[in-house]
Design an enzyme around this catalytic site. Structure first.
Site, mmCIF file in Angstrom:
data_model
loop_
_atom_site.group_PDB
_atom_site.id
_atom_site.type_symbol
_atom_site.label_atom_id
_atom_site.label_comp_id
_atom_site.label_asym_id
_atom_site.label_seq_id
_atom_site.Cartn_x
_atom_site.Cartn_y
_atom_site.Cartn_z
ATOM 1 N N GLU A 170 0.848 -1.188 0.000
ATOM 2 C CA GLU A 170 0.000 0.000 0.000
ATOM 3 C C GLU A 170 0.885 1.239 0.000
ATOM 4 O O GLU A 170 2.092 1.142 -0.191
ATOM 5 C CB GLU A 170 -0.990 -0.006 1.174
ATOM 6 N N GLU A 222 4.179 1.374 1.682
ATOM 7 C CA GLU A 222 5.200 0.485 1.101
ATOM 8 C C GLU A 222 5.569 -0.690 2.003
ATOM 9 O O GLU A 222 6.693 -1.177 1.933
ATOM 10 C CB GLU A 222 6.463 1.290 0.747
#
Length: 799
Positions: A432, A435
Site C-alpha cells: 500500500e 510500502e
C-alpha cells in the site's frame, strides 16, 4: 593542460568510514536553466550534498569554510558559528548564509548560487569585522568529495594550470575542480578523520599538512584563501566527465563577475514563476511558503531527464549512512512524482506536469506497471509493486486532458496498459502507500477506482463505448466492495466506535481465495524494535488513507462512517503542536526517530507527518468545514527557510540529538509530497473544493450511478459465492469460451468472451433472485484450443 601533483602522498589512508550528512536541509538550490546541471543543499550553515550531473547523483558530502587566527582558536561553521540564512530575492533559490562568531568579533557572509549556464557552484564570500582583528584571520575552504555516490575510492590531487593553482578529485571518470578568485596560499589533500584539514587545524590552529595527493580513500581537500588582496573572494566548484572539462568550467565561471551570474540566476527564476497562479491572498505567511514550494518542486525536476521529479534531495538519517545505501530519497517514486506534478498544476504550471506524464509513459513496463521507485534514467531501484503508483499516472493524464494541457501527446496507450495492469493484478495490492503491507487498502482502492473511471472516460472520448463501460463497471465493482473489504465491525481503539475503516485488510496477493473482511485478520508491522510486538489485529491498525475516498469523489465529505473513522484516527494518531494539529501515519508505526533521539536504523517510532495535516485540511473542506487552520499549521511547520519536513519531533527537546519539539526529525527534508500538498490545499481553498477531486468520479459515485450488482471472478480472485440476482463476470487476459452450467451440468452452455481494447476478455453470467444451484464453469482458450482441465464453482446465496 592541467598538471596534477602526486607527491607528497597523504598519510592516514584510507580514512574513517564515509557517511553522508544530516537529512534536514535548510536550502536546496539550483539554477533554473537546464544547462546548469548541478544542485546544492545547505545544512546548518555549510553546503552539504551537491548533485551532478543528475538529481540522483550526489558527488560531495559537504563544503565549508574554516576560520582560525593561527594561534588561539579554530572555528568551523557547523559547530562553532551562529548561522542565519536568507534568500537573495523574492524568487529564486539563491541564498545568503551569515555565519557569525558567537563573541561578535567577525562574521563570514556567503552568497551561494549555481552558475546559470554551467555545472558550477559559486560562493561569493566576505569577512566582516574589526579590521585589526580580520588581519589576524586565516580562512580555509574544505571539501569532502563523495564522487559517484560514494565516499570510498576517491582520489584527490593538488593541481595547476596556466599559473593558477586549484584542487581536484576524481573517481571512475567523474572529476571536480575547486578554485577561488584569490589564490590558495596552502593546499592539502588528506584522509577524513586522520589527515584532513579539519584534523590539522583542530590540533594547532594552523594548516601544517601540505599533501599533494590522497589516492583511493575517503578524502578531503583543503585550501587556504589568500586574504592579502582583501576579505572578499569567490569560491567555485565545478564538475565534468574529464579533468579538462571540470577545470575549464571552474575558471570560466570565475572569469565572469559574481554579480553578473547572480543577476542572470535570479532573472531565470523570476521568468520561471512569472505566469503561475497568484494565491498569495490566502496564505498566512506573506506567501513565502507558496513561492518556495513552487520553486522547490521545479528544482526537483532533473535536467538531463526532463519530467523526472524526485521525492527529495535528501538522505534520511544520512549521518549514519555510507556507501552501502545508494538511494536516499533522490529517486523517482511515481506516487510522490504525481503529487508534485499535480501540485505544480494547481499552481498554474501545466508544462512540467505534461513532461512528467510523458516521462512516466516512457518509463512504463511492458506489462503496464511501474517500478516501486527508480533512478532518473528509469532503472528500477526497489522491486515492490504498488497499485496506487500504477493508478496515479492515469489520473494525471485525465487532469491534463481536462485542462487542455496534453499538447500533441496521446496518453491513451499508457492509460490502456496501466488499466489492464490494475485489473489483472488487483484488487489486493502487494504494497500500500506506506510500502510495507499487502492486502486491501482504502487509499489504494480509492486511487484504483478513480483511475479506472478516468480510463473509461478516455475510452469514451475515443468512441469506444464498450471498453468505456467495461472499465467503469470494473471501477463500480471495486467501489461496491470498499466497505466489505476495509471496514471492521469489531473496532477496539475507541469504545463507542466499533465500525471504522482499517489501514489494511491483509492478505497474500498470491492467494486466489482471500477472506472478505478484515475482522480476525492479523497485520504484521514493519520496523519494530527487536523484541517488540509486531503482529496486531487488523482492527487495531488504522491510518487516514480512507480520506482518499473523499478526495477523489468516491465518498461524500461528512459521511457518517468517515466521520466515525476520523474519531478513531484523532484518538490514536493526532498530536497537537503549538503550530497546529499533525498526525502519525498509522498505529504502531516504526518508521521514524527513536524515543531516545537515535536515528532510524531498521526500527524506530513513527512521528507526525505535516503532509497528513494537508490531507486532513482537504477533507475538512469537503465536509463543509474551515480548512484554514490546517493551512496555517503547515505554514508554521515550515522552517525559517520554508522547508517542510517529512516528520516532526513529538517528544521533549533533546538538544544533543538536534531534536526540538515541533521541529524536524532526521527524516527527509524538504519532502516534495508535503510541499505539493500545501500548494493543493491553498488552491483548494481558493476554488472552494478539493483540487484533486475528479468531477467524473464524483458524478458517478456521489450520485449513485455506479453498478452494485456486479461480482467479478478471475484467476487471482476466485470469489466462492455471490448473492442470487447478481451478475457474475468471469474474466481472463486472453480470449476464451466459457463452458458453464447453472443446474449441476444437466444443462450446459458455451459463451464466447467479449473483447476490450485494454486486452481483457469476459463473459457475464446473470442470476435470478430465486436461483440456488451453484454456477459451475471451465475454460477453453480460443487461440490454442486447449481446455483448462479444471472446473470452478461459485455458490449462490439468498438475497
Amino acid at each position: 593542460m592541467a598538471s596534477l601533483e602526486n607527491s607528497p602522498v597523504a598519510t592516514g589512508a584510507p580514512g574513517i568510514p564515509p557517511r553522508w550528512t544530516h537529512s534536514a536541509k535548510d536550502v536546496v538550490g539550483t539554477a533554473y536553466s537546464t544547462a546548469s546541471r548541478i544542485w546544492f543543499t545547505v545544512s546548518r550553515g555549510v553546503l552539504s550534498e551537491i548533485y551532478y550531473p543528475t538529481l540522483d547523483r550526489p558527488q560531495v558530502r559537504d563544503l565549508q569554510f574554516l576560520v582560525s587566527d593561527g594561534a588561539t582558536f579554530f572555528h568551523d561553521a557547523h559547530r562553532n558559528l551562529r548561522t542565519t540564512i536568507e534568500y537573495l530575492g523574492d524568487d529564486g533559490l539563491g541564498v545568503r548564509i551569515i555565519n557569525a562568531d558567537p563573541d561578535g568579533r567577525y562574521q563570514l557572509i556567503a552568497e551561494v548560487i549555481s552558475d546559470p549556464h554551467q555545472p558550477c557552484v559559486l560562493i561569493d564570500a566576505r569577512l566582516e569585522g574589526d579590521p585589526d582583528f580580520l588581519r589576524r584571520l586565516h580562512v580555509y575552504v574544505m571539501l569532502a568529495p563523495h564522487m559517484e555516490v560514494g565516499g570510498w575510492g576517491n582520489n584527490g590531487n593538488a593541481a595547476s594550470i596556466a599559473g593558477r593553482e586549484f584542487l581536484t578529485a576524481h573517481k571512475n571518470g567523474s572529476w571536480l575542480a575547486l578554485a577561488a578568485s584569490a589564490p590558495f596560499t596552502r593546499r592539502s589533500c588528506g584522509y577524513v578523520g586522520t589527515t584532513d584539514g579539519w584534523q590539522d587545524l583542530e590540533r594547532n590552529f594552523r594548516l601544517d599538512y601540505q599533501f599533494a595527493a590522497a589516492p583511493n580513500g575517503n578524502i578531503a581537500l583543503t585550501g587556504e584563501i589568500d586574504l592579502t588582496g582583501g576579505h572578499h573572494f569567490t569560491v567555485a566548484l565545478a564538475f565534468g566527465r574529464t579533468l579538462h572539462r571540470a577545470v575549464t568550467t571552474v575558471f570560466q565561471s570565475l572569469g565572469v563577475p559574481f554579480i553578473e551570474h547572480r543577476t542572470r540566476f535570479l532573472e531565470q527564476w523570476e521568468r520561471a514563476v512569472r505566469g503561475m497562479r497568484p494565491l498569495d491572498h490566502l496564505a498566512g505567511d506573506g506567501a513565502t511558503l507558496y513561492r518556495r514550494s513552487r520553486e522547490l518542486l521545479l528544482a526537483h525536476e532533473d535536467k538531463s531527464y526532463p519530467g523526472a521529479l524526485i521525492a527529495s534531495l535528501s538522505i534520511p538519517w544520512g549521518e549514519i549512512k555510507g556507501d552501502e545505501d545508494l538511494g536516499g530519497y533522490h529517486l523517482v517514486w511515481t506516487r510522490d512524482m504525481i503529487n508534485s506534478a499535480t501540485g505544480l498544476l494547481a499552481a498554474g504550471d501545466a508544462a512540467t506536469p505534461q513532461r512528467a506524464l510523458i516521462y512516466l509513459a516512457c518509463t512504463q513496463h511492458a506489462d503496464g506497471g511501474f517500478a516501486q521507485n527508480f533512478w532518473v534514467d528509469g532503472e528500477p531501484y526497489w522491486s515492490g509493486i504498488q497499485l496506487d503508483e500504477v493508478a496515479f499516472p492515469i489520473m494525471l493524464a485525465w487532469r491534463l486532458h481536462r485542462a487542455g494541457a496534453l499538447g500533441n501527446f496521446d496518453p491513451y496507450p499508457m492509460v490502456r496498459m496501466a488499466a489492464r495492469y490494475l485489473i489483472t493484478h488487483g484488487p489486493a495490492t502487494p504494497q500500500e502507500r506506506w510500502e510495507e503491507n499487502s492486502g486491501y487498502s482504502p487509499s489504494t482502492l480509492a486511487s484504483n477506482i478513480a483511475a479506472l473511471v478516468c480510463a473509461g472516460e478516455f475510452a469514451r472520448v475515443r468512441g469506444d463505448d464498450a471498453t468505456a463501460l467495461y472499465l467503469l463497471e470494473y471501477a463500480d465493482f471495486l467501489e461496491s466492495h470498499v466497505e466489505a473489504w476495509t471496514v471492521t465491525a469489531q473496532g477496539c481503539l475507541l469504545p463507542d466506535v466499533p465500525r471504522h475503516y482499517v489501514r489494511i485488510n491483509p492478505c497474500d496477493v498470491r492467494d486466489p481465495t482471500p477472506p472478505n473482511g478484515p475482522d480476525g485478520r492479523i497485520v504484521a508491522i514493519r520496523n519494530r524494535a527487536p523484541g517488540a510486538r509486531w503482529e496486531y489485529p487488523a482492527e487495531a491498525i488504522v491510518d487516514p488513507g480512507f480520506l482518499e475516498l473523499v478526495r477523489y469523489g468516491i465518498r461524500r465529505g461528512g459521511d457518517p462512517l468517515i466521520e466515525d473513522s476520523l474519531r478513531v484516527i484523532d484518538a490514536t494518531l493526532k498530536h497537537d503542536f503549538p503550530a497546529g494539529p499533525c498526525w502519525r501515519r498509522y498505529t504502531h508505526d516504526g518508521y521514524g526517530q527513536r524515543d531516545d533521539g537515535g536515528p532510524f536504523v531498521g526500527w524506530g517510532v513513527g512521528r507526525p507527518w505535516p503532509l497528513l495535516t494537508g490531507e486532513r485540511g482537504h477533507y475538512e473542506l469537503a465536509a463543509g468545514r474551515d480548512a484554514t487552520p490546517h493551512l496555517r499549521a503547515m505554514e508554521r511547520f515550515a522552517t525559517p527557510t520554508r522547508m517542510l519536513p517529512e516528520q516532526i519531533w513529538d517528544r521533549g527537546d533533546l538538544p544533543a540529538a538536534l531534536l526540538r519539539h515541533g521541529q524536524p526529525t532526521g527524516a527527509a527534508m524538504p519532502l516534495m509530497w508535503a510541499h505539493a500538498e500545501y500548494i493543493k490545499l491553498l488552491r483548494s481553498l481558493n476554488d472552494g473544493q478539493a483540487f484533486d477531486l475528479i468531477p467524473e468520479v464524483a458524478e458517478r459515485y456521489l450520485n449513485n450511478h455506479g453498478r452494485k450488482d456486479l461480482e467479478i471472478w478471475k484467476r487471482n480472485r476466485q470469489t466462492p459465492a455471490i448473492r442470487a440476482g447478481m451478475t457474475l463476470r468471469v474474466q481472463a487476459s486472453e480470449p476464451f469460451t466459457l463452458h458453464w452450467s447453472a443446474d449441476e451440468w444437466r444443462g450446459v452452455r458455451d459463451s464466447s468472451s467479449h473483447t476490450t481494447a485494454v486486452g481483457m476478455h469476459y463473459v457475464d453470467l446473470q442470476t435470478a433472485p430465486g436461483d440456488r444451484a451453484p454456477l459451475r464453469f471451465t475454460f477453453r482458450w480460443r487461440e490454442s484450443g486447449q481446455w483448462l482441465g479444471h472446473d470452478f464453482k461459485v455458490e449462490l446465496r439468498a438475497p
